[in-house]
Scaffold this motif. Sequence first.
Motif, short mmCIF file in Angstrom:
data_model
loop_
_atom_site.label_atom_id
_atom_site.label_comp_id
_atom_site.label_asym_id
_atom_site.label_seq_id
_atom_site.Cartn_x
_atom_site.Cartn_y
_atom_site.Cartn_z
N SER A 11 0.82 -1.22 0.00
CA SER A 11 0.00 0.00 0.00
C SER A 11 0.85 1.27 0.00
O SER A 11 0.39 2.32 0.44
N THR A 12 2.07 1.16 -0.52
CA THR A 12 2.93 2.37 -0.60
C THR A 12 2.22 3.48 -1.36
O THR A 12 2.38 4.66 -1.03
N LEU A 13 1.41 3.10 -2.35
CA LEU A 13 0.75 4.12 -3.17
C LEU A 13 -0.63 4.51 -2.62
O LEU A 13 -1.35 5.27 -3.26
N ARG A 14 -0.97 4.02 -1.44
CA ARG A 14 -2.20 4.48 -0.77
C ARG A 14 -1.84 4.89 0.68
O ARG A 14 -1.70 6.05 0.96
N GLU A 15 -1.65 3.91 1.57
CA GLU A 15 -1.24 4.27 2.94
C GLU A 15 0.03 5.10 2.87
O GLU A 15 0.18 6.09 3.60
N GLY A 16 0.97 4.72 2.01
CA GLY A 16 2.24 5.44 1.91
C GLY A 16 2.07 6.89 1.49
O GLY A 16 2.84 7.76 1.89
N GLU A 17 1.04 7.16 0.68
CA GLU A 17 0.78 8.55 0.28
C GLU A 17 0.30 9.37 1.48
O GLU A 17 0.36 10.60 1.44
N GLN A 18 -0.17 8.69 2.52
CA GLN A 18 -0.62 9.39 3.73
C GLN A 18 0.55 9.72 4.66
O GLN A 18 0.36 10.32 5.71
N PHE A 19 1.77 9.30 4.28
CA PHE A 19 2.96 9.67 5.05
C PHE A 19 3.21 11.17 4.87
O PHE A 19 3.08 11.69 3.76
N ALA A 20 3.56 11.83 5.97
CA ALA A 20 3.69 13.29 5.95
C ALA A 20 4.61 13.82 4.84
O ALA A 20 4.37 14.85 4.26
N ARG A 21 5.66 13.06 4.54
CA ARG A 21 6.64 13.55 3.54
C ARG A 21 6.31 13.14 2.11
O ARG A 21 7.07 13.47 1.20
N ALA A 22 5.24 12.35 1.91
CA ALA A 22 5.01 11.80 0.56
C ALA A 22 4.25 12.77 -0.33
O ALA A 22 3.26 13.39 0.09
N ARG A 23 4.73 12.91 -1.54
CA ARG A 23 4.02 13.68 -2.56
C ARG A 23 4.51 13.16 -3.92
O ARG A 23 5.26 13.81 -4.62
N PHE A 24 4.10 11.94 -4.23
CA PHE A 24 4.62 11.26 -5.42
C PHE A 24 4.06 11.88 -6.70
O PHE A 24 2.87 12.19 -6.78
N THR A 25 4.91 12.02 -7.71
CA THR A 25 4.44 12.41 -9.03
C THR A 25 3.89 11.17 -9.73
O THR A 25 4.12 10.04 -9.27
N THR A 26 3.24 11.39 -10.85
CA THR A 26 2.72 10.24 -11.60
C THR A 26 3.87 9.32 -12.01
O THR A 26 3.78 8.10 -11.86
N ALA A 27 4.95 9.92 -12.51
CA ALA A 27 6.09 9.10 -12.97
C ALA A 27 6.67 8.30 -11.80
O ALA A 27 7.06 7.14 -11.96
N GLN A 28 6.73 8.93 -10.62
CA GLN A 28 7.25 8.21 -9.45
C GLN A 28 6.33 7.04 -9.07
O GLN A 28 6.79 5.96 -8.72
N LYS A 29 5.02 7.28 -9.14
CA LYS A 29 4.09 6.18 -8.82
C LYS A 29 4.26 5.02 -9.79
O LYS A 29 4.24 3.85 -9.39
N VAL A 30 4.45 5.36 -11.05
CA VAL A 30 4.66 4.30 -12.05
C VAL A 30 5.94 3.53 -11.72
O VAL A 30 5.96 2.29 -11.73
#
Length: 387
Positions: A11-30
Amino acid sequence: MTLDRFSIIDSTLREGEQFARARFTTAQKVAIAEALDAFGVEYIEATSPVASPQSEHDLRTLTALPLHARILTHTRCTIEDARRAVDCHVGGVNLLFGASQLLREHSHGRTVDQIIAEAITVIRFLQACDVEVRFSCEDAFRTERADLLQIFRAVDACGVQRVGIADTVGIATPREVEALVRDVRANVRCDIEFHGHNDGGCAIANAFAALETGATHLDTTVLGIGERNGITSLSGLIARLYLSAPQLVTHYRLQQLPALDRMVAEFLGIDIPFNSCITGETAFTHKAGLHTNAVLKQPTTYEALDPAIFGRERSVLIGHRLTGRHAVAQRARELGIELGGDALQSITHEIKTRADNVPLSALEVDSLLLAQNADLRRQLSDIRANA
Ligand code: HCA
Ligand code: CU
């Protein structure tokens, strides 16, 4: 209970996005999704398309990738959210409802019967769309056990693939997890997912306890990122499972774990925490003389995991005050220098004395050894000359 029938839901791309420092770009998510897929996780959970326009765009991008892992999204238990999820071509939807007294009173105000009725409507809608459905109760450890089981029995009877147990505030102990998973196991036929936060430092242990007592799906994130201090880390779960039985995880590409952690850390602008299992910088570094002496002879004396399995290398620190002569002698040998007893004693003493002020770098240790060797050579040629 067999441990080998389980799937990882990363769940890095869901729960992980809720981490205070996370702000993934689309390319990073891919890039993260592709790396998780190459590693071999069975599921990737991504943020709900309802969250923001970019979230919807990103989810569509992820579901269009040719991955083996099934893409899930995580939504509230409403028809509108479920419809938006299906519209993004996900393989499954992880539904969430809070059923604790606290949430029923202060959040949504529904009774248990209302929760069940709404859940069944949404589950039926998703089943008609032919996607996998999981139904989870938030804050399961602070939810009345009878209420939780009543809800799980109802959604199980409705045919969900899994029920989810969430330790939302990270309060459970392994024993409490075992007791709850056993109870749920005895009440439903479907699979059981466990999602554990790390506020009490038990996230990895709790995920393992859940698996031991009947959970079939375990939630992780890379580096354990998530709300507050996060959830079970992928590398932590892998370490725990490998230690119990290597064959539980040898089908994952274990050598890719360090690069995966490094990549996500870089996207977040943080270092991999030093105490990360397997991937932490010092996870295979040995220091005290007692340890280095034994490790140099037989690594398993102080290593439960072989670094080579995970594409890492062991290192032995020498330039510090706790150093031992075996480590010094070994480094000397690597440099082609055979140190006799007295020379070894004196150089070890010198390293310790100097390191009492400031530790010596590897280069400084090598220079000392090479200088000592030059001295020895000079002494030897003097002896020969005088003979
Ligand atoms: C949250 C939700 C959740 C959901 C877990 C699950 C939790 O609080 O953000 O769906 O099982 O920890 O309860 O992450
Ligand atoms: Cu969570």
